[in-house]
Write a protein that holds these residues in place. Structure first.
Motif, mmCIF file in Angstrom:
data_model
loop_
_atom_site.group_PDB
_atom_site.id
_atom_site.type_symbol
_atom_site.label_atom_id
_atom_site.label_comp_id
_atom_site.label_asym_id
_atom_site.label_seq_id
_atom_site.Cartn_x
_atom_site.Cartn_y
_atom_site.Cartn_z
ATOM 1 N N GLU A 101 0.817 -1.217 0.000
ATOM 2 C CA GLU A 101 0.000 0.000 0.000
ATOM 3 C C GLU A 101 0.848 1.264 0.000
ATOM 4 N N TYR A 102 2.044 1.168 0.534
ATOM 5 C CA TYR A 102 2.940 2.325 0.554
ATOM 6 C C TYR A 102 4.369 1.819 0.495
ATOM 7 N N LEU A 103 5.278 2.724 0.153
ATOM 8 C CA LEU A 103 6.708 2.420 0.126
ATOM 9 C C LEU A 103 7.382 3.272 1.193
ATOM 10 N N ASP A 104 8.340 2.697 1.891
ATOM 11 C CA ASP A 104 9.029 3.458 2.937
ATOM 12 C C ASP A 104 9.994 4.479 2.358
ATOM 13 N N GLU A 131 1.671 12.870 -1.337
ATOM 14 C CA GLU A 131 0.480 12.011 -1.332
ATOM 15 C C GLU A 131 0.576 10.909 -0.284
ATOM 16 N N GLY A 132 1.757 10.724 0.312
ATOM 17 C CA GLY A 132 1.940 9.715 1.344
ATOM 18 C C GLY A 132 2.176 8.315 0.814
ATOM 19 N N ARG A 133 2.324 8.188 -0.490
ATOM 20 C CA ARG A 133 2.529 6.855 -1.069
ATOM 21 C C ARG A 133 3.958 6.368 -0.850
ATOM 22 N N ALA A 134 4.899 7.298 -0.745
ATOM 23 C CA ALA A 134 6.258 7.003 -0.289
ATOM 24 C C ALA A 134 6.473 7.812 0.982
ATOM 25 N N ARG A 135 6.821 7.130 2.050
ATOM 26 C CA ARG A 135 6.959 7.803 3.349
ATOM 27 C C ARG A 135 8.187 8.709 3.386
ATOM 28 N N SER A 136 9.198 8.362 2.593
ATOM 29 C CA SER A 136 10.399 9.189 2.457
ATOM 30 C C SER A 136 10.877 9.077 1.017
ATOM 31 N N ILE A 137 11.588 10.100 0.556
ATOM 32 C CA ILE A 137 12.168 10.071 -0.790
ATOM 33 C C ILE A 137 13.637 10.467 -0.701
ATOM 34 N N GLY A 138 14.408 9.963 -1.646
ATOM 35 C CA GLY A 138 15.833 10.259 -1.627
ATOM 36 C C GLY A 138 16.443 10.039 -2.993
#
Length: 275
Positions: A101-104, A131-138
């Motif tokens: 449902e989501y990616l960390d 959108e909260g679909r990825a909890r963090s991005i890098g």
């Protein structure tokens, strides 16, 4: 079970400092190998669209019996999807493959400076993050000059920069830039694809510690404060790579290993690689 230390990312999220890498694990073996890692205690799994094995990682996460909230999953954007619409579609494909449902954590895999505008790519990741679909991005394989462009032209500071780091490529300048801007460093190819395992200095320190050269090298990464995710397909090695928390290297040991730096890459140079 051994508790792996968590680091706090710049958005307050927690990431296990030791993870399991899935690079070059064949898709048909990924589910079982990842389940073996999860049973050994790993709670951080690193994959990528480019690896072709996201499906097996997702299956292992779902079949493990472990609460989804307790497993940190990372994937990375393919090099052919840097335009905004392509990046958004690629993320959708990643989520379909993983079945989560989501990616960390979602990363731009390479900056590709001669191919397109990674600032546009990053803005697509910012949309996914909001959108909260990825909890963090890098990002991955970004040099300070690439990071500076993002910092000057976008809103969200990358949570991590995943770069090649090992005793023959200590990357102190990139790591220092990350530390200055609260960007955590993740180390890929942490044992230089095995090249450092025959090093006399590392072997001497390993013998004194009663550990393997791989364990000493991974412990060096941890004590320097980086996130590391060794990759293996064998149960014995997967378990050995997790057994890093019953010993410590001295400051002298860390200094000796760091002094082995010779600027030697096993992978491409991010300033010239374009996919």
């Amino acid at each position: 079970m051994t508790a792996v230390p968590n680091l706090t990312l710049n958005n307050g999220r927690q990431i296990p400092q030791l993870g399991f890498g899935t690079f070059q694990i064949p898709p048909e073996e990924t589910r079982e190998t990842t389940l073996t890692a999860l049973k050994a205690g790993y709670r951080h799994i690193d994959t990528a669209e480019m690896y072709g094995n996201e499906k097996g990682v997702g299956e292992a996460v779902r079949d493990s019996g472990i609460d989804r909230a307790d497993i940190f999953v990372t994937s990375k954007l393919n090099n052919d999807a840097h335009a905004r619409e392509d990046a958004l579609k690629a993320f959708d494909t990643t989520m379909e493959e993983l079945g989560l449902e989501y990616l960390d954590l979602f990363l731009i895999h390479w900056p590709l400076p001669g191919k397109g505008d990674f600032v546009e790519t990053w803005k697509a990741l910012e949309e996914i993050y909001r959108e909260g679909r990825a909890r963090s991005i890098g990002v991955s394989n970004f040099q300070p000059n690439h990071l500076n462009r993002l910092l000057q032209n976008t809103d969200v500071v990358p949570a991590v920069n995943q770069i090649e780091v090992h005793p023959y490529l200590t990357q102190d300048d990139v790591r220092a830039f990350g530390a200055e801007h609260e960007i955590a460093t993740e180390a890929w190819s942490p044992i230089a694809q095995g090249k450092v395992l025959d090093d006399p200095t590392i072997n001497r320190i390993a013998q004194a510690a009663g550990k393997s050269p791989a364990q000493v090298t991974l412990r060096w990464h941890l004590q320097r404060g980086d996130i590391v995710f060794p990759k293996s397909s064998t149960k014995k090695r997967i378990e050995e790579n997790f057994d890093l928390f019953d010993f410590e290297l001295s400051e002298g040991d860390i200094g000796e290993i760091s002094a082995l730096d010779r600027g030697e890459r096993t992978g491409p140079d991010p300033d010239s690689f374009n996919g």
